[in-house]
Design a protein around this motif. Structure first.
Motif, PDB file in Angstrom:
ATOM      1  N   THR A 121       0.828  -1.216   0.000  1.00 55.40           N
ATOM      2  CA  THR A 121       0.000   0.000   0.000  1.00 55.40           C
ATOM      3  C   THR A 121       0.859   1.262   0.000  1.00 55.40           C
ATOM      4  O   THR A 121       0.521   2.252  -0.660  1.00 55.40           O
ATOM      5  CB  THR A 121      -0.953   0.009   1.207  1.00 55.40           C
ATOM      6  N   ALA A 122       1.977   1.239   0.731  1.00 52.51           N
ATOM      7  CA  ALA A 122       2.878   2.391   0.712  1.00 52.51           C
ATOM      8  C   ALA A 122       3.521   2.540  -0.664  1.00 52.51           C
ATOM      9  O   ALA A 122       3.658   3.659  -1.191  1.00 52.51           O
ATOM     10  CB  ALA A 122       3.940   2.247   1.789  1.00 52.51           C
ATOM     11  N   LEU A 123       3.918   1.422  -1.269  1.00 56.71           N
ATOM     12  CA  LEU A 123       4.508   1.459  -2.602  1.00 56.71           C
ATOM     13  C   LEU A 123       3.507   1.997  -3.625  1.00 56.71           C
ATOM     14  O   LEU A 123       3.866   2.783  -4.505  1.00 56.71           O
ATOM     15  CB  LEU A 123       4.978   0.058  -2.999  1.00 56.71           C
TER      16      LEU A 123
ATOM     17  N   LEU B 288       5.697   1.166  -8.534  1.00 53.71           N
ATOM     18  CA  LEU B 288       4.572   0.395  -9.076  1.00 53.71           C
ATOM     19  C   LEU B 288       4.985  -1.049  -9.339  1.00 53.71           C
ATOM     20  O   LEU B 288       4.243  -1.987  -9.016  1.00 53.71           O
ATOM     21  CB  LEU B 288       4.054   1.037 -10.356  1.00 53.71           C
ATOM     22  N   LYS B 289       6.151  -1.262  -9.912  1.00 53.65           N
ATOM     23  CA  LYS B 289       6.634  -2.622 -10.168  1.00 53.65           C
ATOM     24  C   LYS B 289       6.719  -3.417  -8.872  1.00 53.65           C
ATOM     25  O   LYS B 289       6.325  -4.589  -8.813  1.00 53.65           O
ATOM     26  CB  LYS B 289       8.011  -2.577 -10.849  1.00 53.65           C
TER      27      LYS B 289
ATOM     28  N   LEU C 133       4.250  -7.619  -5.245  1.00 54.03           N
ATOM     29  CA  LEU C 133       3.671  -8.058  -3.977  1.00 54.03           C
ATOM     30  C   LEU C 133       2.186  -8.380  -4.118  1.00 54.03           C
ATOM     31  O   LEU C 133       1.672  -9.289  -3.456  1.00 54.03           O
ATOM     32  CB  LEU C 133       3.866  -6.978  -2.905  1.00 54.03           C
ATOM     33  N   GLN C 134       1.506  -7.618  -4.983  1.00 54.73           N
ATOM     34  CA  GLN C 134       0.064  -7.785  -5.173  1.00 54.73           C
ATOM     35  C   GLN C 134      -0.256  -7.821  -6.672  1.00 54.73           C
ATOM     36  O   GLN C 134      -0.725  -6.830  -7.245  1.00 54.73           O
ATOM     37  CB  GLN C 134      -0.699  -6.628  -4.501  1.00 54.73           C
ATOM     38  N   PRO C 135      -0.008  -8.942  -7.350  1.00 58.66           N
ATOM     39  CA  PRO C 135      -0.204  -9.010  -8.804  1.00 58.66           C
ATOM     40  C   PRO C 135      -1.619  -8.687  -9.255  1.00 58.66           C
ATOM     41  O   PRO C 135      -1.810  -8.175 -10.366  1.00 58.66           O
ATOM     42  CB  PRO C 135       0.160 -10.472  -9.140  1.00 58.66           C
ATOM     43  N   THR C 136      -2.616  -8.972  -8.422  1.00 60.60           N
ATOM     44  CA  THR C 136      -4.006  -8.731  -8.833  1.00 60.60           C
ATOM     45  C   THR C 136      -4.322  -7.238  -8.918  1.00 60.60           C
ATOM     46  O   THR C 136      -5.363  -6.867  -9.460  1.00 60.60           O
ATOM     47  CB  THR C 136      -4.987  -9.393  -7.856  1.00 60.60           C
TER      48      THR C 136
END
Length: 306
Positions: free
Chosen positions: A75-77, A97-98, A103-106
């Motif tokens: 979330t911070a990223l 963003l990458k 961490l969260q592909p979806t």
């Protein structure tokens, strides 16, 4: 006790944020960081609240602190990517963003619905990184379609490639075009010139716009008429009005540029004369061998043309 007090202030900040009292939330979060400077949630809260207040530059700094403390916070990223994109820090935004998507592909679908992030998901972003790997860092100029200002493509300019004393010009953006023929990769165009000429960028941009509009894939061995002639760029348009496409062997680059799908390749663009076009049209076997036999320097845009 200090950490507990900071946690309580951060919780108050979260409640104020949910109530859309963003300025008050910033005050609580900042007090939390004063009590406990290494509070990642408080720094992230500052970033989120400042973003909502339209203070992207300050928000970016807060997210940087949060990410420094918690590099695995998706979330911070994400917030850092949005903030840096708003400020115009493309490199930082793309990096964050990458990492968030790793961490969260979806979240990729969510990113596609955020205009300032969607740009980083284009194929041309990957192409740009790959081309920098081939050529090193390079500057690029944006060219806009003569009839539609919304259509644009970038052309990079690299000195002393493919050999010392020559210039390489390469598109960044044609790779966003998916061609309808099954199995075709994405493509970027590359041109070698013995001279640093503005017309080189114009040639690549004009051809890229043509290929996108016609959905015609730039296969090696193909000739495209009037790409240079249509520019009306003085005597060069008269001498070398057409372009011939071939594999970019002079750069000694392994293609495709990486193993990720869709594949990205490069195609060399060579301006040619009307006489050379007619030779190609007559089906003379080995057109490229013909150019070599005539000792034609295809990088010399000031040549007379055979």
């Amino acid at each position: 006790m200090t950490r507990a007090a900071a946690d309580a202030l951060a919780e108050e900040g979260n409640e104020l944020f949910k109530a859309e009292r963003f300025a008050d939330a910033v005050v609580r979060f900042e007090r939390a960081t004063q009590l406990f400077p290494e509070h990642p949630l408080a720094w992230k809260g500052i970033g989120n609240a400042l973003l909502c207040l339209g203070h992207a530059k300050d928000a970016a700094r807060a997210f940087d602190r949060a990410i420094g403390l918690r590099p695995d916070s998706a979330t911070a990223l994400w917030g850092g990517a949005v903030a840096h994109a708003d400020v115009g820090n493309k490199v930082m935004a793309q990096n964050y963003l990458k990492r968030a998507l790793a961490l969260q592909p979806t979240w990729i679908e969510m990113a596609r619905n955020v205009p300032q992030l969607a740009a980083f998901l284009k194929i041309s972003t990957r192409a740009h990184d790959l081309l920098r790997g081939v050529f090193g860092a390079f500057s690029a100029k944006t060219y806009r379609h003569a009839a539609d200002d919304a259509k644009a493509i970038e052309v990079g300019r690299i000195a002393n490639r493919p050999v010392y004393g020559q210039w390489t010009f390469v598109t960044v953006g044609l790779s966003n075009t998916a061609f309808p023929t099954p199995g075709k990769p994405r493509a970027e165009l590359v041109l070698a010139s013995a001279f640093d000429l503005e017309v080189c960028g114009q040639i690549l941009a004009n051809l890229a716009f043509h290929l996108t509009e016609t959905a015609f894939f730039p296969d090696a061995g193909v000739m495209v008429r009037d790409v240079v002639g249509g520019l009306e760029a003085g005597e060069v348009s008269a001498r070398l009005p057409h372009v011939y496409l071939r594999a970019p062997n002079a750069w000694m680059v392994r293609l495709p540029l990486d193993a990720i799908q869709p594949a990205i390749t490069m195609v060399q663009v060579i301006p040619v004369s009307e006489a050379e076009y007619q030779t190609w049209r007559r089906g003379v076997s080995g057109f490229e061998a013909y150019l070599m036999q005539r000792k034609i320097d295809v990088a010399d845009l000031r040549r007379a043309g055979a």
